[in-house]
Design a protein around this motif. Structure first.
Motif, PDB file in Angstrom:
ATOM      1  N   VAL A 186      83.372  86.997  44.522  1.00  0.00           N
ATOM      2  CA  VAL A 186      83.633  86.459  43.182  1.00  0.00           C
ATOM      3  C   VAL A 186      84.591  85.278  43.301  1.00  0.00           C
ATOM      4  N   PRO A 187      84.141  84.056  43.002  1.00  0.00           N
ATOM      5  CA  PRO A 187      85.017  82.886  43.131  1.00  0.00           C
ATOM      6  C   PRO A 187      85.968  82.788  41.937  1.00  0.00           C
ATOM      7  N   PRO A 188      87.269  82.983  42.130  1.00  0.00           N
ATOM      8  CA  PRO A 188      88.197  83.007  40.999  1.00  0.00           C
ATOM      9  C   PRO A 188      88.166  81.735  40.167  1.00  0.00           C
ATOM     10  N   ASP A 189      88.049  80.568  40.824  1.00  0.00           N
ATOM     11  CA  ASP A 189      88.078  79.319  40.075  1.00  0.00           C
ATOM     12  C   ASP A 189      86.879  79.182  39.148  1.00  0.00           C
ATOM     13  N   VAL A 190      85.709  79.648  39.603  1.00  0.00           N
ATOM     14  CA  VAL A 190      84.515  79.574  38.763  1.00  0.00           C
ATOM     15  C   VAL A 190      84.630  80.537  37.585  1.00  0.00           C
ATOM     16  N   VAL A 191      85.078  81.759  37.847  1.00  0.00           N
ATOM     17  CA  VAL A 191      85.234  82.743  36.766  1.00  0.00           C
ATOM     18  C   VAL A 191      86.212  82.240  35.719  1.00  0.00           C
ATOM     19  N   GLU A 192      87.346  81.737  36.169  1.00  0.00           N
ATOM     20  CA  GLU A 192      88.392  81.318  35.240  1.00  0.00           C
ATOM     21  C   GLU A 192      87.988  80.104  34.418  1.00  0.00           C
ATOM     22  N   ARG A 193      87.080  79.287  34.924  1.00  0.00           N
ATOM     23  CA  ARG A 193      86.660  78.078  34.211  1.00  0.00           C
ATOM     24  C   ARG A 193      85.389  78.281  33.406  1.00  0.00           C
ATOM     25  N   ALA A 194      84.717  79.416  33.595  1.00  0.00           N
ATOM     26  CA  ALA A 194      83.474  79.673  32.853  1.00  0.00           C
ATOM     27  C   ALA A 194      83.779  79.925  31.377  1.00  0.00           C
ATOM     28  N   GLY A 195      82.889  79.468  30.516  1.00  0.00           N
ATOM     29  CA  GLY A 195      83.059  79.742  29.093  1.00  0.00           C
ATOM     30  C   GLY A 195      82.879  81.214  28.783  1.00  0.00           C
ATOM     31  N   VAL A 196      81.834  81.823  29.370  1.00  0.00           N
ATOM     32  CA  VAL A 196      81.538  83.243  29.188  1.00  0.00           C
ATOM     33  C   VAL A 196      81.097  83.809  30.531  1.00  0.00           C
ATOM     34  N   VAL A 197      81.561  85.004  30.844  1.00  0.00           N
ATOM     35  CA  VAL A 197      81.072  85.763  31.999  1.00  0.00           C
ATOM     36  C   VAL A 197      80.261  86.930  31.457  1.00  0.00           C
ATOM     37  N   LEU A 198      79.068  87.119  31.992  1.00  0.00           N
ATOM     38  CA  LEU A 198      78.141  88.142  31.510  1.00  0.00           C
ATOM     39  C   LEU A 198      77.718  89.035  32.660  1.00  0.00           C
ATOM     40  N   SER A 199      77.766  90.353  32.432  1.00  0.00           N
ATOM     41  CA  SER A 199      77.212  91.286  33.406  1.00  0.00           C
ATOM     42  C   SER A 199      76.742  92.534  32.667  1.00  0.00           C
TER      43      SER A 199
END
Length: 316
Positions: free
Chosen positions: A119-132
């Protein structure tokens, strides 16, 4: 990484083998790619969002075709992790009624080995929404841990419980929900079977079920009820979103994934929650026209036309 996606989806991509007749010796099968993560990501991309899909994909010729399909669906494939291992797959008979369970062959798959380290922290933190979804949580302990890491770091987390009895028992699925609900802007359980199983109670009223899901910590609940539409409970008010007409029902596989992906996209792009649910419900109805999870994905303009033509009024 410098990626800042509107939507980041975590999960497993599956090989999909679909028969147009009951599964038996000699049945012809159509090869495709699906799985709830791919279906939801494709729907988010179709709804206008820059969408990344985080998943492990076998590093073989079939994996090459899978990655090409991801790109063809308009999904950013830069977060896909190529790795040795086998594909997960499922077999299904096209399901217009939406009642069948799938036959899975996925234990030990490359996709089920997703872990927190992926899980790339920078991508998660910059994403508008995380979906799972609950499917991702069910396939392995490490994948559940990866979803937890992403949910805690997300600016906005959307969780689709998507309970599959052949993958996980109700008690375990309920435990996943309890762990993730406090981090969720929205959960999207289905009524009545899934809601009753996950709540562990004989709930007989959809409004009561929504209140129970919010009591687990979710900021809002979109309870999907098939032909009865969606009941949205955001803690301030309950909103009824009626079901949209499906002019042709070929296969209901992936309809819930399309709703979740569309909602995630529209939230990331600034729509209100009621408007996002409205578009998600309409996109799900249109998706019934195609075989498999990504057989028909309506463009945003088509979804908006259905909403306008149906003239469903949803309070803001």
């Amino acid at each position: 990484m410098s990626i800042a996606p509107d939507v980041l989806v975590l999960g497993e991509i599956l090989v999909e083998l679909t028969a147009l007749e009951p599964l038996r010796d000699g049945a012809a099968l159509r090869l495709g790619f699906s799985g709830d993560a791919l279906n939801a990501a494709a729907a988010a991309a179709a709804a206008g969002a820059h969408t990344c899909l985080l998943a492990r994909v076998p590093d073989d010729e079939l994996g090459d075709e899978l990655v090409a399909r991801v790109a063809a669906l308009g999904i950013d494939a830069s977060c896909l992790i190529r790795t040795p291992g086998q594909h997960g797959l499922y077999l299904q008979h096209a399901d217009p009624s939406g009642q069948r369970e799938f036959v899975y062959v996925r234990r030990g798959s490359a996709g089920s080995c997703l872990s927190p380290a992926d899980v790339p922290p920078d991508v998660v933190e910059r994403a508008g929404v995380v979906l799972s979804s609950g499917v991702a949580c069910a396939i392995s302990t490490t994948t559940f841990e990866a979803v937890q890491v992403a949910a805690r770091a997300a600016n906005c987390f959307v969780y689709d419980p998507n309970w599959r009895p052949r993958l996980v028992d109700a008690d375990t699925a309920a435990g996943h929900l309890r762990a993730l609900a406090p981090h969720a802007r929205l959960v999207t359980p289905a009524w009545p079977r899934e809601a009753a199983a996950l709540l562990g109670a004989a709930v007989t009223d959809p409004a009561e079920a929504c209140a129970a899901f919010r009591a687990l910590g979710a900021a809002a609940v979109a309870l999907t009820r098939g032909a009865d539409g969606v009941l949205l409970d955001d803690g301030g008010q309950r909103t009824e979103v009626p079901a949209y007409p499906a002019d042709r029902i070929v296969d209901q596989t992936g309809a819930g994934d399309v709703l979740a992906g569309t909602v995630a996209a529209r939230l990331a792009l600034g729509d209100t929650l009621p408007d996002a649910i409205q578009l998600g419900a309409a996109a799900a109805a249109l998706s019934l026209r195609g075989h498999g999870g990504t057989g028909y994905l309506p463009a945003l303009d088509e979804t908006r036309r259905l909403v306008a033509q149906t003239e469903v009024e949803v309070p803001g």
